[in-house]
Design an enzyme around this catalytic site. Structure first.
Site, PDB file in Angstrom:
ATOM      1  N   GLU A   1      -5.448  -8.362  -0.470  1.00  2.75           N
ATOM      2  CA  GLU A   1      -6.176  -8.091   0.781  1.00  2.75           C
ATOM      3  C   GLU A   1      -7.637  -7.882   0.422  1.00  2.75           C
ATOM      4  OE1 GLU A   1      -4.665  -5.144   3.540  1.00  2.75           O
ATOM      5  OE2 GLU A   1      -2.607  -5.612   2.991  1.00  2.75           O
TER       6      GLU A   1
ATOM      7  N   GLU B   1       0.823  -1.231   0.000  1.00  5.82           N
ATOM      8  CA  GLU B   1       0.000   0.000   0.000  1.00  5.82           C
ATOM      9  C   GLU B   1       0.850   1.270   0.000  1.00  5.82           C
ATOM     10  OE1 GLU B   1      -3.038  -0.213   3.065  1.00  5.82           O
ATOM     11  OE2 GLU B   1      -4.151  -1.696   1.913  1.00  5.82           O
TER      12      GLU B   1
HETATM   13  O1  AHR Z   1      -5.075  -6.013   6.854  1.00  2.00           O
HETATM   14  C1  AHR Z   1      -4.969  -4.910   7.680  1.00  2.00           C
HETATM   15  C2  AHR Z   1      -4.265  -3.738   7.003  1.00  2.00           C
HETATM   16  O2  AHR Z   1      -5.058  -3.256   5.964  1.00  2.00           O
HETATM   17  C3  AHR Z   1      -2.948  -4.034   6.343  1.00  2.00           C
HETATM   18  O3  AHR Z   1      -1.891  -3.987   7.212  1.00  2.00           O
HETATM   19  C4  AHR Z   1      -2.847  -2.924   5.332  1.00  2.00           C
HETATM   20  O4  AHR Z   1      -2.111  -3.309   4.209  1.00  2.00           O
HETATM   21  C5  AHR Z   1      -4.271  -2.577   5.016  1.00  2.00           C
HETATM   22  O5  AHR Z   1      -4.509  -1.219   5.100  1.00  2.00           O
END
Ligand code: AHR
Length: 502
Positions: free
Chosen positions: A294, A175
């Site tokens: 994610e 990210e």
């Molecule tokens: O999964 C939780 C968080 O969400 C992770 O650390 C990050 O990559 C995202 O913002």
């Protein structure tokens, strides 16, 4: 309440793509109680010699997770991988600035590789492109993948790991578009760094595959420009670009909430378009695939997380307790990604244990399954084979943010070798069942072996108090009659119709 009917045609000739098993991946970050008190709790009655909880391993295996992203997440952007290898007593305790907690470094690369082996999963290792860069990344590849005869490979051997870990898939940071990220960068800054890091990581081990960071969500203002610039720099160096999505029912509007997988669908289509635009621009023969590394529901724990004491160790962070409606949305998201199996090759349910997770643990106590455990497990077990392009006609509705939301969300996966066809379906209707008729034209001789249903009369029901509150049953009514698969899908239900040639 009006009767609802949906029709579908399923034909084995209409193929989308083979499902890449890595679409059933997950994610373990050094965050909250994911590692400490999650997968690792020495002294627990279920702990093995290394301190790994066997009850957790058993549940992870039930999910058949083949691929696990590690060690972050936001955490990786401040992580020195060297802190987590070598004699445990010499490892430093560090402040983790990403989550405001204290990291004891009792578990690091080698221990995690050991644990992944126990659950039967491949590891998707992320490198730190926040505070670090090319040097730390190439050294980690050398440490993990080079057989021997160099400084870092011999260091690994001196740490007791004679054989290389041979990690195939690596993430180039996490990210990096987000202002909350340690070492946040502009697309141009990240694109250059990612390309140069990728080049050198592949010089160290040419067999690896790389994931470039896409946008951290489709709502971030830099979305699309970010992907375009990053791919302009990295196109020939990477195989995948990442997508992240988290949804929630903050407004308590169920019809709108269950439609949020349409946002995921739109996100995927848009990223595919950008990838293919870059392919054309570069006159490249290579196709970039998507790593949805994610995805999940995440909002229940937001308020309680504000109360966490700074610098605590393994606090109860991001411990969303999932309810029945969350399981339905997770089902819709799984179906959505499967429908794009030609481009979505990797997906990681974020996360796996305790932190926005299907599996929860009580310290010193039991490990238990959240509601979302079940749709994920069903898809992971039965959703292997070829995704078929089914033609669906369903009644639709409009909600606050979406128009033309089909009541029926569905995908079919054909396992040719086992002669098994699985139809996954969610009925989004809040007020009525949905009569489904599927023309099975090319599946002569197939009959229903099992119709699993997840339904509940309280959409807010969880498994926190009663572990068997929201659990599936196999009493669905699906049957084949004159080549037509017929079923009444209960209102608000997740369905898995398993057919086999008899
Ligand atoms: O999964 C939780 C968080 O969400 C992770 O650390 C990050 O990559 C995202 O913002």
């Amino acid at each position: 309440m009006t009767e609802k009917k949906a029709k579908m045609t399923i034909d084995k000739q209409y193929k989308v793509a083979e499902v890449d098993p890595r679409i059933y991946g997950s994610f373990v970050e050094h965050l909250g109680r994911a590692v400490y008190e999650g997968i690792y709790e020495p002294g627990h009655p279920e702990a093995d010699k290394a301190g790994f909880r066997k009850d957790v391993i058993k549940l992870v295996k039930e999910l058949k997770v083949p691929f696990i992203r590690y060690p972050g997440g936001n955490f990786v952007s401040g992580y020195n991988w060297e802190d987590g290898v070598g004699p445990v007593e010499k490892r430093p305790t560090r402040l983790d600035l990403a989550w405001g907690t204290t990291e004891p470094n009792l578990i690091g690369t080698n221990e995690f590789m050991d644990w992944a082996k126990l659950v039967g999963a491949e590891v998707n290792m992320a490198v730190n492109l926040g505070t670090r860069g090319i040097d730390a990344a190439r050294n980690l590849v050398e440490y993990c993948n080079h057989p021997s005869g160099s400084y870092y490979s011999d260091l690994r051997k001196s740490h007791g790991y004679k054989e290389p870990h041979n990690i195939k898939t690596w993430c180039l940071g996490n990210e990096m578009d987000g202002p909350w990220q340690i070492g946040h960068k502009t697309a141009a800054e990240y694109g250059r760094l990612a390309a140069e890091t990728a080049k050198v990581m592949k010089w160290t081990d040419p067999s690896i595959e790389l994931v470039a960071c896409g946008s951290s969500g489709s709502a971030i203002p830099t979305f699309i420009d970010w992907e375009t610039t990053v791919l302009d720099h990295t196109y020939e160096h990477v195989e995948y670009i990442s997508l992240h999505s988290y949804y929630g029912n903050q407004e308590n509007d169920l019809s709108n909430y269950l439609a949020k997988s349409l946002d995921m669908d739109h996100f995927i289509k848009t990223v595919v378009a950008v990838c293919d635009y870059m392919k054309a621009k570069k006159r490249s023969k290579k196709t970039i695939h998507l790593s949805y590394d994610e995805w999940n529901v995440w909002y229940h724990s937001n308020e309680q997380d504000k109360e966490i004491e700074r610098w605590s160790k393994a606090p109860h962070l991001l411990e969303d307790i999932y309810n029945f409606e969350d399981a339905l949305l997770v089902g819709c998201m799984l179906i959505t990604m499967l429908k794009h199996a030609d481009r979505v090759k990797i997906a990681c349910l974020a996360q796996l244990v305790n932190v926005i997770a299907p599996i929860m643990t009580d310290k010193g106590g039991e490990a238990w399954c959240q509601t979302i455990f079940y749709p994920f497990m069903h898809a992971s077990i039965y959703g292997r084979g070829t995704v078929l392009q089914s033609v669906v006609s369903s009644p639709k509705y409009d909600s606050k943010d979406f128009t033309d939301v089909p009541y029926l969300e569905s995908v079919s996966v054909f396992n040719e070798e086992a002669e098994e066809l699985t139809v996954f379906a969610v009925n989004r209707a809040t007020d009525s069942s949905l009569d489904l008729e599927a023309d099975m034209r090319s599946f002569a001789g197939y009959t229903v072996k099992e119709h699993i249903v997840l339904e509940h009369d309280d959409v807010k029901g969880t498994n926190q108090e009663n572990r068997n509150n929201v659990v599936p049953h196999s009493c669905g009514d699906a049957h084949v009659c004159d080549g037509i698969l017929k079923s009444r899908l209960p209102k608000l239900s997740w369905n898995v119709m398993r057919l086999k040639k008899s």
